[in-house]
Design an enzyme around this catalytic site. Structure first.
Site, PDB file in Angstrom:
ATOM      1  N   CYS A 270      35.664 -18.217  13.673  1.00 52.84           N
ATOM      2  CA  CYS A 270      36.553 -17.463  12.778  1.00 52.84           C
ATOM      3  C   CYS A 270      37.943 -18.083  12.737  1.00 52.84           C
ATOM      4  O   CYS A 270      38.578 -18.140  11.682  1.00 52.84           O
ATOM      5  CB  CYS A 270      36.629 -16.012  13.248  1.00 52.84           C
ATOM      6  SG  CYS A 270      37.397 -14.907  12.056  1.00 52.84           S
ATOM      7  N   THR A 271      38.399 -18.569  13.898  1.00 55.22           N
ATOM      8  CA  THR A 271      39.716 -19.218  13.934  1.00 55.22           C
ATOM      9  C   THR A 271      39.729 -20.458  13.066  1.00 55.22           C
ATOM     10  O   THR A 271      40.651 -20.674  12.272  1.00 55.22           O
ATOM     11  CB  THR A 271      40.070 -19.585  15.394  1.00 55.22           C
ATOM     12  OG1 THR A 271      40.148 -18.393  16.173  1.00 55.22           O
ATOM     13  CG2 THR A 271      41.398 -20.325  15.463  1.00 55.22           C
TER      14      THR A 271
ATOM     15  N   ARG B 236      37.744 -21.220  10.569  1.00 54.52           N
ATOM     16  CA  ARG B 236      37.479 -20.950   9.153  1.00 54.52           C
ATOM     17  C   ARG B 236      38.668 -20.310   8.445  1.00 54.52           C
ATOM     18  O   ARG B 236      38.948 -20.629   7.286  1.00 54.52           O
ATOM     19  CB  ARG B 236      36.257 -20.036   9.011  1.00 54.52           C
ATOM     20  CG  ARG B 236      34.938 -20.717   9.313  1.00 54.52           C
ATOM     21  CD  ARG B 236      33.765 -19.881   8.849  1.00 54.52           C
ATOM     22  NE  ARG B 236      33.736 -19.771   7.389  1.00 54.52           N
ATOM     23  CZ  ARG B 236      32.887 -19.014   6.717  1.00 54.52           C
ATOM     24  NH1 ARG B 236      32.016 -18.269   7.384  1.00 54.52           N
ATOM     25  NH2 ARG B 236      32.905 -18.965   5.406  1.00 54.52           N
TER      26      ARG B 236
ATOM     27  N   ASN C  81      30.584 -16.511  -2.438  1.00 53.09           N
ATOM     28  CA  ASN C  81      29.902 -16.734  -1.166  1.00 53.09           C
ATOM     29  C   ASN C  81      30.671 -17.672  -0.248  1.00 53.09           C
ATOM     30  O   ASN C  81      30.222 -17.942   0.845  1.00 53.09           O
ATOM     31  CB  ASN C  81      28.504 -17.308  -1.402  1.00 53.09           C
ATOM     32  CG  ASN C  81      27.527 -16.233  -1.794  1.00 53.09           C
ATOM     33  OD1 ASN C  81      26.992 -15.532  -0.945  1.00 53.09           O
ATOM     34  ND2 ASN C  81      27.329 -16.088  -3.088  1.00 53.09           N
ATOM     35  N   ASP C  82      31.809 -18.156  -0.699  1.00 53.00           N
ATOM     36  CA  ASP C  82      32.548 -19.098   0.142  1.00 53.00           C
ATOM     37  C   ASP C  82      33.162 -18.403   1.345  1.00 53.00           C
ATOM     38  O   ASP C  82      33.253 -18.969   2.415  1.00 53.00           O
ATOM     39  CB  ASP C  82      33.646 -19.782  -0.672  1.00 53.00           C
ATOM     40  CG  ASP C  82      34.442 -20.740   0.189  1.00 53.00           C
ATOM     41  OD1 ASP C  82      33.837 -21.692   0.702  1.00 53.00           O
ATOM     42  OD2 ASP C  82      35.652 -20.514   0.360  1.00 53.00           O
TER      43      ASP C  82
END
Length: 959
Positions: free
Chosen positions: A547-548, A550, A719-720
């Site tokens: 998550c970091t 992205r 969806n990105d």
């Protein structure tokens, strides 16, 4: 002095690891440098080797003296076929072969004033004091950097004179400090508040800084260096900002390194008023005594025409007398130093001074070559001005007999230089040692045999890890006298150390990073064992949080990892998925499908059919630029606005979370343009289409192409992002997985691109570097350049030949002690060096920790030994033996992680295990049988009444 005229481009691949230490500007200065090296015994050979490997432009060798047997102890360019040949002529060809881009010449005449003017740096090794004074005076007069390096047995000396006004452009190895900006005030002075990140809190008052990436107060971006004053609360005063625009957001403050100027005395003055590199008054006094010992050795040689004989007490007493009669040294103010001469130290130096030792040559040669680099590149602070290094701790310990003169006389062999220090008996013992060395075995074996054909080398190419214990097992290690390791990971180091502890073998362990190096010795029953730092082993292979990477990057490493993931997803995984779409359709779980759809839609991009031309690929690349660096950021900010506040009242975008800003495509900006160029070429490669390196043509094409809008990116945009961030406002329905696969199933297979960092023409690193830089711009992070991105992606450890050579020498010094049979803790040394900062330290290792349990005492080197017996004993007999012989009531017995016995088991289960032979029990529980040649089973036990932190010795069940 002349600088070598060269039009050669720098081979970045050849010098890649060195460039991470020195940087491109320093490397370019090194490539144009001309160096004169006089004296080519072992020490001179080490200096030459290091300078050529590091890529100096030109190296001129000077040594008209004939090769003799004692040279071969440390001069690896020479062999017995070179005896009586001039040293310079004999080794020129081999020196040149180390690096074809370096011009290696020889000079056969005298060192005249006119000759010296042709060089930037002059180095003398193994030279007479009279020549040192003559050449040093001329070099100081003409501004030529001058070095003297010498070794006498186990003591080395290094002197530097870089002139009275030498400017060091980059004094330290550390990267400039940088920190993210939270806010800047308008005023006099303007106040900069930094984001709460540890790496930005080390600025000091008086530091010079500059700024980048600021929105609003743009007057500060790329400004001239400004001095700062650090306030108590950590904010920075930066001068008057009253007339500047209002600060909006973002930006970073970066330290600007200040040049420093050093002033060196010429040799004739520094000889009587030495400034020595030392960490304490005791080290200063010892260095002064060694300084006087070297002066006395020169006088002895001048009077007698020879050095002192090996371990000759009469010659040693004469050297002590000469040292005692020397003019006293002077302090910094010119006052005579009231220091007693350590006559015992001088005598020991004289007794062992006749020898030439390869590790001493390696250490001093590395230090001298590093100082040459400092002179050429003006990077890192030079020595000020004398350095003395001694390894007299390698001699026999107190109370043990010293070598006798008869045992140390020359034998007419290549080891005479070593025999002169340690004796022929030691040399014979050394010749029978069997050691397991470092990786790259085949290449290392070939190189070692070229240096010394007497060596017996066997190369093992199998990895040394738990999977190869059938190869590197009991029989293998029983033949080894020790292990020397220089491994690249803490995991590998820890495994090798565990094996050495198991087999009670000495471990010589070393490592380097840039100009940092260490060498350690771990001796069974004497020192503590090797233990990798807990933080290092925990973080060595830990991935960054997904998550970091992205959505919330905060470091340049995050941006590079994101770019590397982009490459993998776009040009490798997506191609493989499409090529095997039938398998994907049938085997993918429902939870996998959104991820696969995202991959496929990214490959589709703004196109509605497979690309057919170079222009199609450019259109896709431009669309993907818009997606990644503009619209995705806009969508993220729509869900998490810059002013979003959490339930506790804190801003969402605070702490390590940096609020991103979308970028606007501008083909005139190099990073924007290079991203499209690289992405389009990779897209073309994947589809089997010809690419293009025509930058002019691409710029013209980009002027004609419209920028895609959100409606063009609709099939991929929703969806990105994570489902929580997706939006349906862009109109058209999203492609379904089956439709996406069918869309690409017509036509030839795609070519999955495997990332290759070392090919500069394949656009792989170009894409990663450009993508990482753009991502950093999105988040206000100081971007990495291409070379930095490559280092991060490949996890390259910066390296330089000088540090490696010095550390190798330090390791061999400890080998001398191991072979010599040293058993006291005080004989051994751990070593640390930092060549860039002139820091050198050696210290005695810690003893192993002692544990106790009732009457037992043990360390990590001890083990409980129980023979299997004939016939083999069963488990009940083993437990009884432990209680009878050692008073241990076993509570649990393990083989690896498999329990063989537990006192907590029901009686029926205990009885089933107690009656079995131990090897039979191990096979039944684990399915494993002893390997061929295996001599012991290693069992772990816990006992009744033990403390919580008690770790019993391993139980060696001897087969």
């Amino acid at each position: 002095m002349d600088v070598l005229e060269t039009s050669k481009s720098l081979d970045e691949e050849l010098y890649s690891r060195q460039m991470y230490v020195l940087g491109l500007p320093a490397m370019q200065r090194i490539q144009g440098a001309k160096v004169l090296l006089s004296g080519l015994q072992g020490l001179g050979a080490e200096v030459a080797k290091n300078l050529v490997l590091m890529g100096v432009g030109s190296l001129t060798l000077h040594d008209p003296h004939p090769t003799c047997w004692s040279d071969l102890a440390a001069q690896f360019f020479l062999s017995k076929r070179d005896l009586e040949r001039s040293r310079a002529e004999a080794c020129q060809e081999l020196v040149a072969k180390l690096n074809e881009s370096v011009q290696v010449c020889i000079h056969t005449g005298d060192l005249t004033e006119d000759l010296l003017l042709d060089f930037q740096v002059v180095v003398l090794t193994a030279s007479k004091l009279e020549e040192q004074l003559k050449v040093g005076t001329l070099c100081h007069k003409h501004g030529v950097c001058f070095l003297v390096a010498d070794t006498w047995g186990l003591v080395g000396q290094l002197f530097c004179d870089f002139g009275e006004d030498f400017t060091v452009q980059d004094p330290t190895e550390a990267e400039p400090l940088t920190a993210a900006i939270q806010h800047i005030t308008q005023g006099s002075p303007g106040i900069v508040t930094l984001k709460k990140e540890a790496h930005g809190q080390n600025f000091c008052s008086g530091d010079l800084v500059t700024f980048s990436g600021i929105e609003g107060m743009v007057e500060l971006n790329d400004c001239a260096p400004r001095p700062i004053h650090v306030q108590e609360d950590g904010t920075l005063e930066i001068g008057d900002t009253t007339t500047f625009s209002c600060y909006l957001r973002g930006g970073a403050v970066t330290e600007v390194k200040r040049p420093k100027t050093v002033s060196h005395e010429p040799l004739d003055a520094a000889l009587l008023q030495p400034r020595v590199v030392a960490q304490s008054p005791q080290e200063v006094h010892r260095a002064h005594c060694l300084h006087q010992a070297f002066r006395a050795l020169h006088k002895f040689h001048h009077h007698n025409g020879r050095p002192p004989r090996p371990w000759d007490p009469v010659d040693a007493d004469m050297v002590v007398g000469l040292a005692r009669a020397l003019e006293p040294l002077k302090g910094t103010e010119g006052e005579p130093l009231e220091e007693p001469l350590d006559e015992a130290l001088v005598r020991t130096v004289a007794l062992s001074s006749a020898g030439t030792l390869s590790p001493m040559a390696a250490i001093l040669g590395a230090m001298a070559a590093q100082e040459v680099l400092k002179a050429i590149s003006r990077k890192f602070m030079p020595l000020d001005q004398w350095l003395y290094f001694d390894a007299l701790d390698c001699l026999p310990e107190d109370g043990k007999p010293l070598p006798n003169p008869e045992d140390c006389i020359p034998r007419g062999c290549r080891y005479d230089g070593q025999i002169a220090v340690f004796g022929a008996g030691f040399q014979k013992k050394l010749s029978h040692q069997h050691y397991l060395l470092r990786p790259k075995a085949e290449v290392a074996a070939e190189a070692a045999l070229r240096l010394n054909s007497d060596l017996q080398v066997t190369s093992f190419t199998h990895q040394l890890d738990p999977s190869t214990e059938d190869i590197y097992g009991d029989n293998f290690f029983s033949r080894m006298d020790g292990v020397a390791a220089a491994l690249d990971s803490f995991q590998a180091r820890r495994y090798v150390a565990v094996r050495c502890t198991h087999y009670l073998k000495p471990l010589l362990e070393a490592g380097t990073q840039g100009t940092l190096g260490h060498a350690s010795v771990f001796m069974p029953h004497v020192t503590e064992p090797y233990r990798a730092p807990a933080s290092a082993t925990a973080s060595e292979d830990a991935p960054y949080p997904v998550c970091t990477v992205r959505h919330f990057p905060s470091t340049v490493e995050h941006t590079v990892q994101w770019a590397r993931d982009e490459f993998e997803g776009l040009f490798h995984l997506a191609a493989e998925t499409i090529n095997h779409h039938q398998q994907a359709l049938t085997s993918l779980a429902d939870t996998d499908r959104p991820q696969v759809l995202t991959l496929l839609q990214a490959v589709l991009g703004v196109l509605r059919e497979r690309p057919q031309t170079w222009q199609d690929c450019v259109v896709w690349a431009l669309g993907h630029w818009q997606l990644r660096f503009c619209y995705s950021i806009m969508q993220l900010l729509k869900h998490f606005p810059p002013d979003k506040v959490l339930e506790d009242g804190t801003l969402f975008w605070s702490g390590s979370k940096r609020c991103p800003q979308p970028l606007e495509f501008d083909a005139s900006q190099d990073t924007h343009f290079l991203y499209v160029l690289a992405a389009a070429n990779l897209y073309a490669q994947m589809h089997g289409l010809p690419g293009s390196q025509d930058k002019t043509g691409l710029r013209e094409l980009l002027k004609l192409l419209p920028l895609p809008g959100p409606q063009d990116l609709a099939p991929i945009f929703a969806n990105d992002l994570d489902p929580a961030l997706a939006s349906a406002e862009f109109g058209p329905e999203q492609l379904k997985l089956h439709e996406a696969l069918e869309f690409w199933s017509v036509g030839p297979h795609l070519k999955p691109l495997r990332f290759e960092k070392d090919n500069d023409s394949n656009f792989h690193m170009d894409f990663v570097a450009a993508a990482a830089s753009l991502r950093a711009q999105n988040y206000g992070i100081l971007p990495a350049n291409r070379m930095q991105s490559k280092r991060i992606v490949a996890r390259i450890i910066p390296a330089i030949a000088t540090t490696s050579a010095a550390v190798a020498g330090l390791v061999v010094l400890e080998l001398y002690k191991v072979v010599g049979g040293a058993q006291s803790l005080g004989a051994f040394r751990h070593s640390y060096l930092h060549l860039a900062e002139n820091r050198f330290s050696r210290w005695v290792p810690h003893a192993p920790a002692i544990q106790t349990f009732h009457h037992l005492k043990w360390t990590c080197w001890d083990r409980l030994k129980v023979p299997a017996g004939q016939p083999e004993r069963n488990l009940e007999s083993l437990l009884a033996h432990l209680q009878e012989q050692h008073g241990l009531r076993v509570r649990m017995l393990l083989y690896g992680r498999a329990p063989l016995y537990s006192a907590a088991w029901p009686p029926e289960k205990q009885a089933q295990h107690l009656s079995l032979r131990v090897t039979e029990l191990v096979q039944r529980v684990t399915g494993q049988v002893p390997l061929p040649g295996q001599r012991v089973l290693v069992l772990e036990l816990s006992c009744e009444g033990e403390e919580e932190d008690t770790i019993f010795p391993p139980l060696h069940y001897e087969l």
